[in-house]
Design a protein around this motif. Structure first.
Motif, PDB file in Angstrom:
ATOM      1  N   LEU A  55       0.838  -1.201   0.000  1.00 33.21           N
ATOM      2  CA  LEU A  55       0.000   0.000   0.000  1.00 33.21           C
ATOM      3  C   LEU A  55       0.867   1.243   0.000  1.00 33.21           C
ATOM      4  CD1 LEU A  55      -3.088   0.866   0.473  1.00 33.21           C
ATOM      5  CD2 LEU A  55      -2.418   1.139   2.867  1.00 33.21           C
ATOM      6  N   ASP A  56       0.518   2.218  -0.823  1.00 31.87           N
ATOM      7  CA  ASP A  56       1.192   3.519  -0.791  1.00 31.87           C
ATOM      8  C   ASP A  56       0.642   4.325   0.379  1.00 31.87           C
ATOM      9  OD1 ASP A  56       2.847   5.572  -2.699  1.00 31.87           O
ATOM     10  OD2 ASP A  56       1.221   6.601  -1.651  1.00 31.87           O
ATOM     11  N   LEU A  57       1.523   4.777   1.269  1.00 38.26           N
ATOM     12  CA  LEU A  57       1.081   5.463   2.486  1.00 38.26           C
ATOM     13  C   LEU A  57       0.295   6.727   2.175  1.00 38.26           C
ATOM     14  CD1 LEU A  57       1.120   5.821   5.593  1.00 38.26           C
ATOM     15  CD2 LEU A  57       3.334   6.967   5.335  1.00 38.26           C
ATOM     16  N   TYR A  58       0.775   7.531   1.249  1.00 33.30           N
ATOM     17  CA  TYR A  58       0.143   8.816   0.988  1.00 33.30           C
ATOM     18  C   TYR A  58      -1.206   8.676   0.298  1.00 33.30           C
ATOM     19  CZ  TYR A  58      -0.515  13.588  -0.724  1.00 33.30           C
ATOM     20  OH  TYR A  58      -1.028  14.838  -0.999  1.00 33.30           O
ATOM     21  N   SER A  59      -1.264   7.852  -0.749  1.00 29.99           N
ATOM     22  CA  SER A  59      -2.474   7.783  -1.575  1.00 29.99           C
ATOM     23  C   SER A  59      -3.421   6.657  -1.178  1.00 29.99           C
ATOM     24  CB  SER A  59      -2.087   7.590  -3.046  1.00 29.99           C
ATOM     25  OG  SER A  59      -1.501   6.307  -3.248  1.00 29.99           O
ATOM     26  N   ARG A  60      -2.961   5.736  -0.319  1.00 26.37           N
ATOM     27  CA  ARG A  60      -3.704   4.519   0.069  1.00 26.37           C
ATOM     28  C   ARG A  60      -3.948   3.605  -1.131  1.00 26.37           C
ATOM     29  NH1 ARG A  60      -3.975   8.461   3.414  1.00 26.37           N
ATOM     30  NH2 ARG A  60      -5.248   8.321   5.305  1.00 26.37           N
ATOM     31  N   CYS A  61      -3.230   3.835  -2.215  1.00 22.12           N
ATOM     32  CA  CYS A  61      -3.397   3.011  -3.398  1.00 22.12           C
ATOM     33  C   CYS A  61      -2.680   1.676  -3.207  1.00 22.12           C
ATOM     34  CB  CYS A  61      -2.829   3.735  -4.614  1.00 22.12           C
ATOM     35  SG  CYS A  61      -3.164   2.923  -6.193  1.00 22.12           S
ATOM     36  N   VAL A  62      -3.352   0.598  -3.558  1.00 25.53           N
ATOM     37  CA  VAL A  62      -2.727  -0.723  -3.513  1.00 25.53           C
ATOM     38  C   VAL A  62      -1.849  -0.854  -4.757  1.00 25.53           C
ATOM     39  CG1 VAL A  62      -3.118  -3.214  -3.513  1.00 25.53           C
ATOM     40  CG2 VAL A  62      -4.636  -1.704  -2.208  1.00 25.53           C
ATOM     41  N   VAL A  63      -0.538  -0.822  -4.564  1.00 20.11           N
ATOM     42  CA  VAL A  63       0.389  -0.835  -5.699  1.00 20.11           C
ATOM     43  C   VAL A  63       0.810  -2.261  -6.056  1.00 20.11           C
ATOM     44  CG1 VAL A  63       1.233   1.479  -5.220  1.00 20.11           C
ATOM     45  CG2 VAL A  63       2.405  -0.481  -4.196  1.00 20.11           C
ATOM     46  N   GLY A  64       0.392  -3.242  -5.266  1.00 25.15           N
ATOM     47  CA  GLY A  64       0.697  -4.621  -5.601  1.00 25.15           C
ATOM     48  C   GLY A  64       0.023  -5.589  -4.653  1.00 25.15           C
ATOM     49  N   VAL A 223       0.734  12.419   5.395  1.00 23.37           N
ATOM     50  CA  VAL A 223       0.180  11.249   6.069  1.00 23.37           C
ATOM     51  C   VAL A 223       1.282  10.640   6.920  1.00 23.37           C
ATOM     52  CG1 VAL A 223      -0.939   9.011   5.788  1.00 23.37           C
ATOM     53  CG2 VAL A 223      -1.387  10.839   4.134  1.00 23.37           C
ATOM     54  N   TRP A 224       0.959  10.395   8.189  1.00 24.32           N
ATOM     55  CA  TRP A 224       1.957   9.943   9.160  1.00 24.32           C
ATOM     56  C   TRP A 224       1.659   8.535   9.671  1.00 24.32           C
ATOM     57  CZ3 TRP A 224       6.114  12.764  11.278  1.00 24.32           C
ATOM     58  CH2 TRP A 224       6.169  14.129  10.930  1.00 24.32           C
ATOM     59  N   ILE A 225       2.710   7.864  10.067  1.00 22.19           N
ATOM     60  CA  ILE A 225       2.629   6.739  10.993  1.00 22.19           C
ATOM     61  C   ILE A 225       3.357   7.188  12.246  1.00 22.19           C
ATOM     62  CG2 ILE A 225       3.409   4.396  11.506  1.00 22.19           C
ATOM     63  CD1 ILE A 225       3.039   3.672   8.608  1.00 22.19           C
ATOM     64  N   ASN A 226       2.653   7.229  13.358  1.00 23.61           N
ATOM     65  CA  ASN A 226       3.192   7.699  14.639  1.00 23.61           C
ATOM     66  C   ASN A 226       3.720   9.133  14.555  1.00 23.61           C
ATOM     67  OD1 ASN A 226       2.687   5.244  15.984  1.00 23.61           O
ATOM     68  ND2 ASN A 226       4.629   4.387  15.298  1.00 23.61           N
ATOM     69  N   PRO A 227       2.844  10.104  14.307  1.00 23.32           N
ATOM     70  CA  PRO A 227       3.301  11.500  14.295  1.00 23.32           C
ATOM     71  C   PRO A 227       3.892  11.887  15.645  1.00 23.32           C
ATOM     72  CG  PRO A 227       0.898  11.371  14.348  1.00 23.32           C
ATOM     73  CD  PRO A 227       1.398   9.994  14.100  1.00 23.32           C
ATOM     74  N   PRO A 228       4.913  12.730  15.657  1.00 31.50           N
ATOM     75  CA  PRO A 228       5.592  13.067  16.918  1.00 31.50           C
ATOM     76  C   PRO A 228       4.682  13.607  18.002  1.00 31.50           C
ATOM     77  CG  PRO A 228       6.893  13.786  15.052  1.00 31.50           C
ATOM     78  CD  PRO A 228       5.580  13.315  14.482  1.00 31.50           C
ATOM     79  N   HIS A 229       3.706  14.436  17.631  1.00 30.41           N
ATOM     80  CA  HIS A 229       2.812  14.998  18.662  1.00 30.41           C
ATOM     81  C   HIS A 229       1.989  13.916  19.337  1.00 30.41           C
ATOM     82  CE1 HIS A 229      -1.043  14.619  16.473  1.00 30.41           C
ATOM     83  NE2 HIS A 229      -0.333  14.860  15.386  1.00 30.41           N
ATOM     84  N   GLN A 230       1.642  12.870  18.583  1.00 30.90           N
ATOM     85  CA  GLN A 230       0.889  11.769  19.151  1.00 30.90           C
ATOM     86  C   GLN A 230       1.752  10.971  20.123  1.00 30.90           C
ATOM     87  OE1 GLN A 230      -0.201   7.999  16.876  1.00 30.90           O
ATOM     88  NE2 GLN A 230      -2.152   9.090  16.862  1.00 30.90           N
ATOM     89  N   LEU A 231       3.012  10.760  19.766  1.00 34.29           N
ATOM     90  CA  LEU A 231       3.912  10.016  20.626  1.00 34.29           C
ATOM     91  C   LEU A 231       4.153  10.771  21.929  1.00 34.29           C
ATOM     92  CD1 LEU A 231       6.571   8.829  18.034  1.00 34.29           C
ATOM     93  CD2 LEU A 231       4.843   7.429  19.167  1.00 34.29           C
ATOM     94  N   SER A 232       4.340  12.094  21.833  1.00 35.41           N
ATOM     95  CA  SER A 232       4.606  12.872  23.041  1.00 35.41           C
ATOM     96  C   SER A 232       3.413  12.887  23.979  1.00 35.41           C
ATOM     97  CB  SER A 232       4.991  14.309  22.660  1.00 35.41           C
ATOM     98  OG  SER A 232       3.928  14.967  21.993  1.00 35.41           O
ATOM     99  N   GLN A 233       2.190  12.758  23.419  1.00 35.40           N
ATOM    100  CA  GLN A 233       1.001  12.757  24.254  1.00 35.40           C
ATOM    101  C   GLN A 233       0.762  11.426  24.930  1.00 35.40           C
ATOM    102  OE1 GLN A 233      -2.082  13.952  21.558  1.00 35.40           O
ATOM    103  NE2 GLN A 233      -1.395  16.061  21.439  1.00 35.40           N
ATOM    104  N   THR A 234       1.215  10.331  24.287  1.00 38.97           N
ATOM    105  CA  THR A 234       0.922   9.005  24.800  1.00 38.97           C
ATOM    106  C   THR A 234       2.086   8.366  25.522  1.00 38.97           C
ATOM    107  OG1 THR A 234       1.543   8.007  22.688  1.00 38.97           O
ATOM    108  CG2 THR A 234      -0.778   8.587  22.983  1.00 38.97           C
ATOM    109  N   ALA A 235       3.254   8.962  25.442  1.00 40.14           N
ATOM    110  CA  ALA A 235       4.432   8.349  26.054  1.00 40.14           C
ATOM    111  C   ALA A 235       4.344   8.414  27.587  1.00 40.14           C
ATOM    112  CB  ALA A 235       5.685   9.065  25.577  1.00 40.14           C
TER     113      ALA A 235
END
Length: 235
Positions: A55-64, A223-235
């Protein structure tokens, strides 16, 4: 811009469940970061087919995608090569879970030779590869998904039809209603302008229903996986 962080975000407290740092990835255009995984498909009797999906992270397109009787490091390498050949370009990062095929030395060596950064989820952390997990849920909850596939050919034909439909006709909520294909090939602005024109024209014809100009949202810039602000809030 693509970030693949192999250390904790500055100022974050180390996770108590794992010493492995979280993957932090971001894409602001297609073909920068790909994510892949393998899931089971029910076959005849006790058989389980293996669905490989990229899957392409940005477009959510299945590339294979491919369906096999089993998973192996050899099939993983073939799958990655096929995805690259289909797209005609290499992403900077390929992210995966910790399955044997993903962690195999042949897979890592392949990505190294191709100058692609290998990124992995933390052990036993299910939400480090959220977009592929969400795609698999969408796949298996689709009303057309059979209770069992009668054969490998049946599973392959179904997957081909489903992912073609997903890429070209699925109006993705995370893409402001655009299809993955439109975001992947960059054609979404044309459709967006058409939608905006129609919505504004409708609002002008029915002013009693619209007290302000309607908003036509665009796909996210990043498009993020584990954006820094989310990590700082949940750490």
């Amino acid at each position: 811009m693509v970030i693949s962080v192999s250390a904790f975000v500055s100022g974050a407290t180390p996770y108590t469940n794992h010493l492995t740092p979280p993957p932090v990835l971001v894409a602001d255009a297609p073909r920068q970061v790909w994510c892949w995984d393998i899931t089971d498909l029910p076959g005849p009797g006790r058989q389980r087919f293996k669905l490989f999906t990229m899957l392409d992270l940005y477009s959510r397109c299945v590339v294979g995608h491919r369906v096999e009787h089993h998973e192996s490091r050899e099939l993983a390498a073939e799958f990655i090569h096929a995805c690259l050949a289909s797209e005609g370009v290499s992403p900077r990062v390929i992210h995966a879970d910790n399955g044997p095929a993903m962690r195999a030395s042949t897979t890592r060596d392949l990505l190294t030779r191709l100058h692609i950064t290998a990124s992995y989820s933390r052990p036993r952390v299910s939400n480090d590869n959220p977009y592929v997990e969400s795609l698999f849920k969408t796949t298996k909850y689709d009303r057309r998904f059979p209770e069992r596939f009668g054969s490998l050919d049946h599973a392959r034909a179904w997957a081909e039809e489903f992912f073609t439909d997903y890429n070209t006709r699925h109006h993705h909520e995370g893409l402001a209603g655009h299809t993955p294909e439109r975001v992947h090939d960059g054609s979404w602005p044309t459709h967006h302008e058409h939608w905006r024109t129609l919505k504004n024209a409708y609002a002008q014809r029915h002013p009693h229903r619209h007290h302000r100009t309607p908003v036509t949202h665009e796909p996210p810039d990043t498009v993020w996986i584990n954006p820094p602000h989310q990590l700082s809030q949940t750490a």
